[in-house]
Design a protein around this motif. Structure first.
Motif, mmCIF file in Angstrom:
data_model
loop_
_atom_site.group_PDB
_atom_site.id
_atom_site.type_symbol
_atom_site.label_atom_id
_atom_site.label_comp_id
_atom_site.label_asym_id
_atom_site.label_seq_id
_atom_site.Cartn_x
_atom_site.Cartn_y
_atom_site.Cartn_z
ATOM 1 N N GLU A 1 13.690 -9.919 11.541
ATOM 2 C CA GLU A 1 12.662 -10.320 10.582
ATOM 3 C C GLU A 1 13.165 -10.216 9.148
ATOM 4 O O GLU A 1 12.837 -11.052 8.299
ATOM 5 N N ALA A 2 13.979 -9.202 8.866
ATOM 6 C CA ALA A 2 14.484 -9.022 7.505
ATOM 7 C C ALA A 2 15.339 -10.212 7.083
ATOM 8 O O ALA A 2 15.213 -10.716 5.957
ATOM 9 N N TYR A 3 16.204 -10.682 7.969
ATOM 10 C CA TYR A 3 17.059 -11.836 7.664
ATOM 11 C C TYR A 3 16.202 -13.070 7.398
ATOM 12 O O TYR A 3 16.395 -13.778 6.410
ATOM 13 N N ARG A 4 15.247 -13.326 8.266
ATOM 14 C CA ARG A 4 14.406 -14.515 8.102
ATOM 15 C C ARG A 4 13.584 -14.433 6.820
ATOM 16 O O ARG A 4 13.374 -15.437 6.137
ATOM 17 N N THR A 5 13.125 -13.234 6.480
ATOM 18 C CA THR A 5 12.320 -13.075 5.272
ATOM 19 C C THR A 5 13.135 -13.362 4.021
ATOM 20 O O THR A 5 12.689 -14.074 3.119
ATOM 21 N N TYR B 1 22.744 -14.960 2.308
ATOM 22 C CA TYR B 1 23.338 -15.791 1.258
ATOM 23 C C TYR B 1 24.410 -16.708 1.847
ATOM 24 O O TYR B 1 24.458 -17.900 1.553
ATOM 25 N N CYS B 2 25.280 -16.138 2.669
ATOM 26 C CA CYS B 2 26.366 -16.931 3.252
ATOM 27 C C CYS B 2 25.852 -17.949 4.266
ATOM 28 O O CYS B 2 26.363 -19.070 4.349
ATOM 29 N N TYR B 3 24.843 -17.547 5.041
ATOM 30 C CA TYR B 3 24.336 -18.402 6.118
ATOM 31 C C TYR B 3 22.811 -18.460 6.044
ATOM 32 O O TYR B 3 22.109 -17.800 6.815
ATOM 33 N N PRO B 4 22.274 -19.249 5.119
ATOM 34 C CA PRO B 4 20.822 -19.253 4.892
ATOM 35 C C PRO B 4 20.009 -20.021 5.927
ATOM 36 O O PRO B 4 18.789 -19.911 5.946
ATOM 37 N N LEU C 1 19.347 -3.508 2.947
ATOM 38 C CA LEU C 1 18.879 -4.772 2.387
ATOM 39 C C LEU C 1 20.054 -5.616 1.898
ATOM 40 O O LEU C 1 20.099 -6.837 2.109
ATOM 41 N N ILE C 2 21.012 -4.979 1.258
ATOM 42 C CA ILE C 2 22.163 -5.696 0.706
ATOM 43 C C ILE C 2 22.986 -6.351 1.811
ATOM 44 O O ILE C 2 23.410 -7.509 1.684
ATOM 45 N N HIS C 3 23.200 -5.651 2.909
ATOM 46 C CA HIS C 3 23.975 -6.255 3.999
ATOM 47 C C HIS C 3 23.246 -7.461 4.590
ATOM 48 O O HIS C 3 23.870 -8.486 4.894
#
Length: 256
Positions: free
Chosen positions: A225-229, A106-109, A98-100
């Motif tokens: 999906e995790a990134y988009r969420t 955070y850097c590229y929202p 999750l942290i990665h």
């Protein structure tokens, strides 16, 4: 030595540069020349691509900033969990995953952020706040209901995140490794070791600049999906310091 052998040797040298985290074409004329040849000489490019494929790698990007490579599944270059951190519990594995994803979001929202060349800066404290806020929003949205069957690991991870302390210093002043702050610190240091981030100060638990190689890698992650969420949960509240405005003097620096 015949021309084919010379090309093979040159191709292997270029791949070696691509696998060296801190190698930069701007700092090495051999790297710069080979990279230019790869991008303009079709025959030499085919030799390089063959070497890359034979090593279980793929080319994610090639530009004046360097050759960006990634391992395929089963490649000898793929990172093992034990190389990242030994003796992780199942819960800790979920949290580090999750942290990665959180650092990347955070850097590229947004999709636009992945395309621009602005310097992106992130600190341990800022990423911790970002992830905690996103997890709280997800909890407000889903409550204590059973995890979504389509995203069981993601939901389990953000619920675990909310249960962990953000900071707890050890007797020697370091962040506790089981805290979310300590985990984020470890993740960002590992990304630095891999030439994806560059540490620029000790402020906010450690402040880092995202490098071109990292942005290229996040493009691949952005489809998940995790990134988009996570990016969606943060919404318009992604702090301004994630972009070039907070980079200050770093905005004009190269990646050397």
């Amino acid at each position: 030595m015949n021309p084919a052998a010379l090309d093979a040797g040159a191709a292997a040298t270029l791949v070696a540069f691509g696998l060296t985290p801190r190698a930069r074409p701007a700092n090495d004329t051999t790297y710069l020349d080979l990279l230019s040849r790869y991008r303009t000489d079709r025959d030499f490019g085919a030799v390089v691509d063959s070497v890359v494929e034979g090593l279980g790698l793929v080319v994610l990007d090639s530009s004046e900033l360097g050759l960006v490579l990634a391992p395929t599944a089963g490649s000898v270059f793929a990172q093992r969990l034990a190389d990242y951190r030994s003796s992780l519990s199942v819960q800790d594995r979920l949290l580090h995953g999750l942290i990665h994803v959180g650092i990347a979001a955070y850097c590229y929202p947004t999709a636009a952020a992945l395309l621009d060349e602005d310097v992106r800066v992130a600190s341990v404290s800022a990423v911790e706040r970002f992830l905690r806020d996103a997890a709280q929003r997800l909890h407000a949205r889903h409550g204590d209901a059973d995890p979504d069957p389509d995203q069981p690991e993601l939901e389990q991870a953000w619920r675990l995140y909310l249960r962990r302390q953000p900071i707890r210093e050890t007797s020697d002043g370091r962040a506790g490794v089981s805290t979310t702050g300590g985990m984020i610190k470890h993740a960002m240091e590992r990304l630095t070791d891999q030439g994806l981030l560059q540490r620029i100060s000790d402020a906010e638990g450690g402040t880092y600049r995202a490098l071109h190689r990292y942005r290229v890698g996040v493009r691949e992650l952005a489809a998940t999906e995790a990134y988009r969420t996570l990016a969606g949960a943060a919404g318009d509240d992604v702090p301004a310091e994630a972009g070039a405005a907070a980079a200050g003097g770093a905005a004009g620096e190269g990646e050397g």
